[in-house]
Design an enzyme around this catalytic site. Structure first.
Site, PDB file in Angstrom:
ATOM      1  N   ASN A  17      -7.695  -3.768  14.054  1.00  0.00           N
ATOM      2  CA  ASN A  17      -9.082  -4.054  13.636  1.00  0.00           C
ATOM      3  C   ASN A  17      -9.134  -5.195  12.610  1.00  0.00           C
ATOM      4  OD1 ASN A  17      -8.097  -2.875  11.334  1.00  0.00           O
ATOM      5  ND2 ASN A  17      -9.589  -1.219  11.229  1.00  0.00           N
ATOM      6  N   ASP A  41       0.823  -1.204   0.000  1.00  0.00           N
ATOM      7  CA  ASP A  41       0.000   0.000   0.000  1.00  0.00           C
ATOM      8  C   ASP A  41       0.861   1.258   0.000  1.00  0.00           C
ATOM      9  OD1 ASP A  41       0.936  -0.374   2.626  1.00  0.00           O
ATOM     10  OD2 ASP A  41      -1.026  -0.953   3.379  1.00  0.00           O
ATOM     11  N   HIS A  66      -7.334  -5.420   9.795  1.00  0.00           N
ATOM     12  CA  HIS A  66      -7.080  -5.113   8.385  1.00  0.00           C
ATOM     13  C   HIS A  66      -5.771  -5.744   7.914  1.00  0.00           C
ATOM     14  CE1 HIS A  66      -4.915  -1.024   9.362  1.00  0.00           C
ATOM     15  NE2 HIS A  66      -4.051  -2.005   9.354  1.00  0.00           N
ATOM     16  N   GLU A  89      -9.766  -2.448   5.062  1.00  0.00           N
ATOM     17  CA  GLU A  89     -10.433  -2.274   6.349  1.00  0.00           C
ATOM     18  C   GLU A  89     -11.631  -3.229   6.461  1.00  0.00           C
ATOM     19  OE1 GLU A  89      -8.902  -0.664   8.443  1.00  0.00           O
ATOM     20  OE2 GLU A  89      -8.191   1.298   7.778  1.00  0.00           O
TER      21      GLU A  89
HETATM   22  P1  PGA Z   1       1.791  -2.162  12.767  1.00  0.00           P
HETATM   23  O1  PGA Z   1       0.646  -2.114  11.666  1.00  0.00           O
HETATM   24  O2  PGA Z   1       2.780  -3.148  12.302  1.00  0.00           O
HETATM   25  O3  PGA Z   1       2.350  -0.759  12.799  1.00  0.00           O
HETATM   26  O4  PGA Z   1       1.110  -2.537  14.041  1.00  0.00           O
HETATM   27  C1  PGA Z   1       0.213  -3.317  11.109  1.00  0.00           C
HETATM   28  C2  PGA Z   1      -0.870  -3.008  10.126  1.00  0.00           C
HETATM   29  O5  PGA Z   1      -1.568  -2.016  10.304  1.00  0.00           O
HETATM   30  O6  PGA Z   1      -1.008  -3.788   9.170  1.00  0.00           O
END
Ligand code: PGA
Length: 247
Positions: free
Chosen positions: A136, A67, A138, A143
Site C-alpha cells: 500500500n 519500527d 507504506h 501507512e
Molecule cells: P516486505 O515488507 O519486505 O515483507 O514485503 C515491506 C514493508 O512492508 O515495508
C-alpha cells in the site's frame, strides 16, 4: 532518483549489500537505518557473507530500526529486535549495544517515541536508510495518510499490513495491532536512502513513486523530494502494462 532495475531478487540483494559495504568503507562508524520484512533478508545475508569474506571490521557500525511491534518482547521470534539480531548481530557477532530499536513494551509509548527520536539525533542522524515498501506504499509503518512531518509515533496497523505480515505468524490474530515507527520526516532526514522493491504485489507502489509526484496516500512518494535516493527494483515489481517502458 537513481533507479537500478535488476532481473532477480538475488541481484537486488547483491547490489544493495555492495552499496552498504561501500558506505562502510567510507565511514566505519556508519549509522545504518535498517528495515525488516521479507525484502531485505537477502541483502543482510549477502552483507554478512561479504563482511566475512573481506574481513571488514564493522564493529563500529550502529543500526537504527525503522519500527517495532507494540506488545512483543525482544525475544519474540517476530519482534524486529529479534529480526535484526538474527540477521546481522548474531552472524557477525556484533555488540548488541550498537542496535537501536524502539521498545514496544514501554509503559509510556509516547515517551518512548520521543526517546527514540532523541537517540537517533544523538547518533548524529542516519547516514544510510535501507527501506522496503509495503504493497500500500507504506514506508516503515507509515501507512497511507500519515502526515509528511511525522516523527517517531505509535500507529494502528492497517488490515492490509496485518494480512501481509500474517505469513510470519501462526495466525492473523497473533499479528500485533499497533507498532512504533519512525516518522516520515525522520526518514527524510537520512542522508541517503536505499529503497528495495521486489515482486508484482509492489507494482502499484513502485508506479506511484515513479510517477514523480508526492501523494500522501502513497507514503513512499515522499522520497521524490529527497536528494539522494537509490531504488533497486526487480523487473517483476513494475506493473505489467508498464513493463516495456521501464525495461
Ligand atoms: P516486505 O515488507 O519486505 O515483507 O514485503 C515491506 C514493508 O512492508 O515495508
Amino acid at each position: 532518483m537513481n533507479v537500478v532495475t535488476v532481473k532477480t531478487k538475488e541481484e537486488m540483494s547483491a547490489t544493495a549489500s555492495k552499496l552498504i559495504v561501500d558506505k562502510l568503507r567510507q565511514k566505519p562508524e556508519l549509522v545504518l537505518g535498517v528495515a525488516t520484512g521479507g525484502t531485505p533478508i537477502g541483502t543482510y545475508e549477502e552483507f554478512v557473507d561479504r563482511v566475512k569474506q573481506e574481513e571488514l571490521d564493522v564493529s563500529s557500525m550502529r543500526t537504527v530500526n525503522l519500527d517495532e511491534y507494540v506488545g512483543l518482547p525482544r525475544d519474540h521470534e517476530e519482534s524486529y529486535w529479534h529480526y535484526i539480531y538474527t540477521h546481522l548481530y548474531k552472524p557477525l557477532k556484533l555488540p548488541v549495544e550498537n542496535a537501536f530499536v524502539p521498545d514496544g513494551l514501554s509503559r509510556d509509548l509516547e515517551a518512548e517515541c520521543n526517546r527514540y527520536e532523541e537517540a537517533i539525533e544523538s547518533l548524529g542522524g542516519v547516514d544510510l536508510q535501507l527501506l522496503g515498501v509495503g504493497r500500500n506504499g507504506h514506508i516503515g509503518f507509515n501507512e497511507p495518510g500519515t502526515p509528511m512531518d511525522s516523527r517517531t509515533h505509535v500507529v494502528e496497523l492497517t488490515e492490509s499490513t496485518r494480512q501481509a505480515n500474517a505469513r510470519f505468524f501462526n495466525d492473523i490474530e497473533e499479528v500485533p495491532t499497533q507498532a512504533i515507527t519512525v516518522g516520515i520526516s525522520t526518514i527524510m532526514k537520512s542522508r541517503s536512502i536505499l529503497l528495495l522493491a521486489s515482486g508484482q504485489e509492489k507494482c502499484a507502489a513502485v508506479e506511484a513513486l515513479l510517477d514523480g509526484k508526492v501523494d500522501i496516500e502513497w507514503p513512499v512518494t515522499i522520497l521524490n523530494g529527497h536528494p539522494d535516493v537509490t531504488l533497486i527494483v526487480t523487473e517483476d515489481a513494475y506493473c505489467s502494462d508498464k513493463e516495456d517502458d521501464h525495461a
